[in-house]
Design an enzyme around this catalytic site. Sequence first.
Site, PDB file in Angstrom:
ATOM      1  N   ASP A 128       0.787  -1.028   0.241  1.00 52.50           N
ATOM      2  CA  ASP A 128      -0.028   0.059   0.071  1.00 52.50           C
ATOM      3  C   ASP A 128       0.749   1.067   0.165  1.00 52.50           C
ATOM      4  O   ASP A 128       1.767   1.187   0.589  1.00 52.50           O
ATOM      5  CB  ASP A 128      -0.830   0.066   1.191  1.00 52.50           C
ATOM      6  CG  ASP A 128      -2.104   0.868   1.238  1.00 52.50           C
ATOM      7  OD1 ASP A 128      -2.283   1.361  -0.167  1.00 52.50           O
ATOM      8  OD2 ASP A 128      -2.922   0.909   2.049  1.00 52.50           O
ATOM      9  N   ARG A 161       0.018   7.668  -2.468  1.00 48.95           N
ATOM     10  CA  ARG A 161       0.674   8.953  -1.653  1.00 48.95           C
ATOM     11  C   ARG A 161       2.192   9.025  -1.955  1.00 48.95           C
ATOM     12  O   ARG A 161       2.557  10.117  -1.907  1.00 48.95           O
ATOM     13  CB  ARG A 161       0.462   8.367  -0.272  1.00 48.95           C
ATOM     14  CG  ARG A 161      -0.903   8.855   0.296  1.00 48.95           C
ATOM     15  CD  ARG A 161      -0.819   7.950   1.417  1.00 48.95           C
ATOM     16  NE  ARG A 161      -1.471   6.824   1.448  1.00 48.95           N
ATOM     17  CZ  ARG A 161      -1.490   5.769   2.290  1.00 48.95           C
ATOM     18  NH1 ARG A 161      -0.986   5.946   3.490  1.00 48.95           N
ATOM     19  NH2 ARG A 161      -1.906   4.328   1.906  1.00 48.95           N
ATOM     20  N   TRP A 162       2.780   7.956  -2.508  1.00 48.87           N
ATOM     21  CA  TRP A 162       4.237   8.039  -2.872  1.00 48.87           C
ATOM     22  C   TRP A 162       4.412   9.180  -3.923  1.00 48.87           C
ATOM     23  O   TRP A 162       5.192  10.226  -3.943  1.00 48.87           O
ATOM     24  CB  TRP A 162       5.109   6.754  -3.131  1.00 48.87           C
ATOM     25  CG  TRP A 162       6.289   6.657  -3.540  1.00 48.87           C
ATOM     26  CD1 TRP A 162       7.233   6.512  -2.393  1.00 48.87           C
ATOM     27  CD2 TRP A 162       6.902   6.925  -4.688  1.00 48.87           C
ATOM     28  NE1 TRP A 162       8.367   6.625  -3.202  1.00 48.87           N
ATOM     29  CE2 TRP A 162       8.418   7.000  -4.397  1.00 48.87           C
ATOM     30  CE3 TRP A 162       6.511   7.306  -5.920  1.00 48.87           C
ATOM     31  CZ2 TRP A 162       9.255   7.008  -5.551  1.00 48.87           C
ATOM     32  CZ3 TRP A 162       7.445   7.245  -6.965  1.00 48.87           C
ATOM     33  CH2 TRP A 162       8.780   7.196  -6.784  1.00 48.87           C
ATOM     34  N   HIS A 173       2.414   3.365  -9.051  1.00 51.16           N
ATOM     35  CA  HIS A 173       2.075   1.982  -9.167  1.00 51.16           C
ATOM     36  C   HIS A 173       3.357   1.542  -9.980  1.00 51.16           C
ATOM     37  O   HIS A 173       3.927   0.136  -9.865  1.00 51.16           O
ATOM     38  CB  HIS A 173       0.713   1.985 -10.044  1.00 51.16           C
ATOM     39  CG  HIS A 173      -0.447   2.155  -9.123  1.00 51.16           C
ATOM     40  ND1 HIS A 173      -0.526   1.714  -7.924  1.00 51.16           N
ATOM     41  CD2 HIS A 173      -1.369   2.737  -9.761  1.00 51.16           C
ATOM     42  CE1 HIS A 173      -1.628   2.347  -7.520  1.00 51.16           C
ATOM     43  NE2 HIS A 173      -2.313   3.107  -8.519  1.00 51.16           N
ATOM     44  N   SER A 223      -7.529  -5.503  -5.382  1.00 50.44           N
ATOM     45  CA  SER A 223      -8.818  -6.014  -4.591  1.00 50.44           C
ATOM     46  C   SER A 223      -9.948  -5.938  -5.358  1.00 50.44           C
ATOM     47  O   SER A 223     -10.172  -5.363  -6.383  1.00 50.44           O
ATOM     48  CB  SER A 223      -8.834  -5.433  -3.307  1.00 50.44           C
ATOM     49  OG  SER A 223      -9.505  -3.986  -3.580  1.00 50.44           O
ATOM     50  N   LEU A 240      10.010 -20.860  -4.615  1.00 50.75           N
ATOM     51  CA  LEU A 240       9.078 -20.007  -3.835  1.00 50.75           C
ATOM     52  C   LEU A 240       7.823 -20.084  -4.625  1.00 50.75           C
ATOM     53  O   LEU A 240       7.829 -20.190  -5.965  1.00 50.75           O
ATOM     54  CB  LEU A 240       9.573 -18.751  -3.917  1.00 50.75           C
ATOM     55  CG  LEU A 240       8.575 -17.313  -3.575  1.00 50.75           C
ATOM     56  CD1 LEU A 240       8.413 -17.349  -2.122  1.00 50.75           C
ATOM     57  CD2 LEU A 240       9.115 -16.090  -4.030  1.00 50.75           C
ATOM     58  N   ARG A 289       1.750  -4.998   6.159  1.00 46.21           N
ATOM     59  CA  ARG A 289       1.187  -3.900   5.405  1.00 46.21           C
ATOM     60  C   ARG A 289       2.142  -2.646   5.320  1.00 46.21           C
ATOM     61  O   ARG A 289       2.542  -2.119   6.383  1.00 46.21           O
ATOM     62  CB  ARG A 289      -0.385  -3.630   5.933  1.00 46.21           C
ATOM     63  CG  ARG A 289      -0.852  -2.592   4.885  1.00 46.21           C
ATOM     64  CD  ARG A 289      -2.170  -2.255   5.427  1.00 46.21           C
ATOM     65  NE  ARG A 289      -2.921  -1.494   4.515  1.00 46.21           N
ATOM     66  CZ  ARG A 289      -4.378  -1.616   4.051  1.00 46.21           C
ATOM     67  NH1 ARG A 289      -5.057  -2.608   4.421  1.00 46.21           N
ATOM     68  NH2 ARG A 289      -4.706  -0.525   3.074  1.00 46.21           N
TER      69      ARG A 289
HETATM   70  C1  IPE Z   1      -5.718  -2.848  -0.351  1.00 46.65           C
HETATM   71  O1  IPE Z   1      -5.164  -1.303  -0.371  1.00 46.65           O
HETATM   72  C2  IPE Z   1      -5.555  -3.412  -1.802  1.00 46.65           C
HETATM   73  C3  IPE Z   1      -4.229  -3.698  -2.233  1.00 46.65           C
HETATM   74  C4  IPE Z   1      -3.035  -3.495  -1.763  1.00 46.65           C
HETATM   75  C5  IPE Z   1      -4.356  -4.186  -3.677  1.00 46.65           C
HETATM   76  P1  IPE Z   1      -6.148  -0.446  -0.708  1.00 46.65           P
HETATM   77  O2  IPE Z   1      -5.434   0.881  -0.635  1.00 46.65           O
HETATM   78  O3  IPE Z   1      -7.255  -0.385  -1.833  1.00 46.65           O
HETATM   79  O4  IPE Z   1      -6.994  -0.326   0.771  1.00 46.65           O
HETATM   80  P2  IPE Z   1      -8.000   0.719   1.660  1.00 46.65           P
HETATM   81  O5  IPE Z   1      -9.318   0.895   0.722  1.00 46.65           O
HETATM   82  O6  IPE Z   1      -7.223   1.889   1.951  1.00 46.65           O
HETATM   83  O7  IPE Z   1      -8.315  -0.102   2.850  1.00 46.65           O
HETATM   84  C1  IPE Z   2      -1.521   0.183  -3.415  1.00 39.78           C
HETATM   85  O1  IPE Z   2      -1.228   1.495  -3.467  1.00 39.78           O
HETATM   86  C2  IPE Z   2      -1.703  -0.299  -4.665  1.00 39.78           C
HETATM   87  C3  IPE Z   2      -3.448  -0.829  -5.222  1.00 39.78           C
HETATM   88  C4  IPE Z   2      -4.164  -0.993  -4.024  1.00 39.78           C
HETATM   89  C5  IPE Z   2      -3.615  -1.325  -6.290  1.00 39.78           C
HETATM   90  P1  IPE Z   2      -2.349   2.609  -3.395  1.00 39.78           P
HETATM   91  O2  IPE Z   2      -2.961   2.916  -4.746  1.00 39.78           O
HETATM   92  O3  IPE Z   2      -3.712   2.194  -2.433  1.00 39.78           O
HETATM   93  O4  IPE Z   2      -1.761   3.899  -2.837  1.00 39.78           O
HETATM   94  P2  IPE Z   2      -2.707   5.040  -1.600  1.00 39.78           P
HETATM   95  O5  IPE Z   2      -3.027   4.069  -0.586  1.00 39.78           O
HETATM   96  O6  IPE Z   2      -3.690   5.587  -2.333  1.00 39.78           O
HETATM   97  O7  IPE Z   2      -1.215   5.648  -1.382  1.00 39.78           O
HETATM   98 MG    MG Z   3      -3.951   2.388  -0.568  1.00 42.25          MG
END
Ligand code: IPE
Ligand code: IPE
Ligand code: MG
Length: 253
Positions: free
Chosen positions: A21, A25-26, A38, A66, A132, A189
């Site tokens: 996750d 934000r990065w 991404h 997800s 793995l 996480r």
């Molecule tokens: C969870 O991250 C899903 C993945 C890392 C693929 P999200 O960024 O979608 O989760 P929430 O919505 O903040 O809980």
């Molecule tokens: C996780 O990073 C990647 C996916 C859920 C696909 P996010 O896209 O959720 O990044 P934030 O949480 O918005 O920073």
């Molecule tokens: Mg996220």
Amino acid sequence: MNLKDQIDTNNLPKHIAIIMDGNGRWAKGKGKIRVFGHEEGTKSVRKTVTLCAKLGIKNLTLFAFSTENWNRPKLEVTALMKILVSSLKKETTTFLENNIQLNVIGRIDDLPNNAKKELLEVINKTKDNDGLILTLALSYGAREEIKNAVVDIASKVKNNIISLESIDDLLINKHLYTHNLHDVDLLIRTSGECRISNFLLWQIAYAELYFTDTLWPDFRENDLFEAIINYQKRERRFGKTSEQICSPLHNAT
Ligand code: IPE
Ligand code: IPE
Ligand code: MG
């Protein structure tokens, strides 16, 4: 002593699962669009996967997309699917060179055709690797996985294929997407969020949870070493007392 040398190779987690996750934000922190995060995140994936293979970890499961992520803006979803396809193409040699078997869990039929095709190709190319097992959770939701298992089991009971009495943890396990994997030992996480977000709810029943503020694109070898070292310092009691764990003699009394 460097972090790698602090790892006890006799006490490695069998199954590490990661909620990757913080990509958005990065990117935002760098004044870029979310997709940039991404793309950068794929470098962390490569480093983590390779390191787990080299360390001798048996299962690594990465939460990549997800069931809820379909609700993101269409542009972002399309970009994520493109990144998935290009990464699979690019990393096939990484998988082959490191004896990695690719596996996938989730509602795969929801993915675009080219992503499905690429996934099946790489799964086939790596099927004989016995190092793995790298599992990508794609269009994955734990509640749906459990619901599917319940429906499968109920229909088998209804059709007299199995009896009601035969339903136990093992049988439920066999009906989950993860039937071929160990229970999760260590769940990581990134990005400071302390929630599970519908990931592997059954399989994490006794996992050690590790939350780090590091954003996924910044996650590097040392971050994984730190997580494993932290895991190895914990006492996993599985309901027993500390005395029972430390001295097996206590089991008898
Ligand atoms: C969870 O991250 C899903 C993945 C890392 C693929 P999200 O960024 O979608 O989760 P929430 O919505 O903040 O809980
Ligand atoms: C996780 O990073 C990647 C996916 C859920 C696909 P996010 O896209 O959720 O990044 P934030 O949480 O918005 O920073
Ligand atoms: Mg996220």
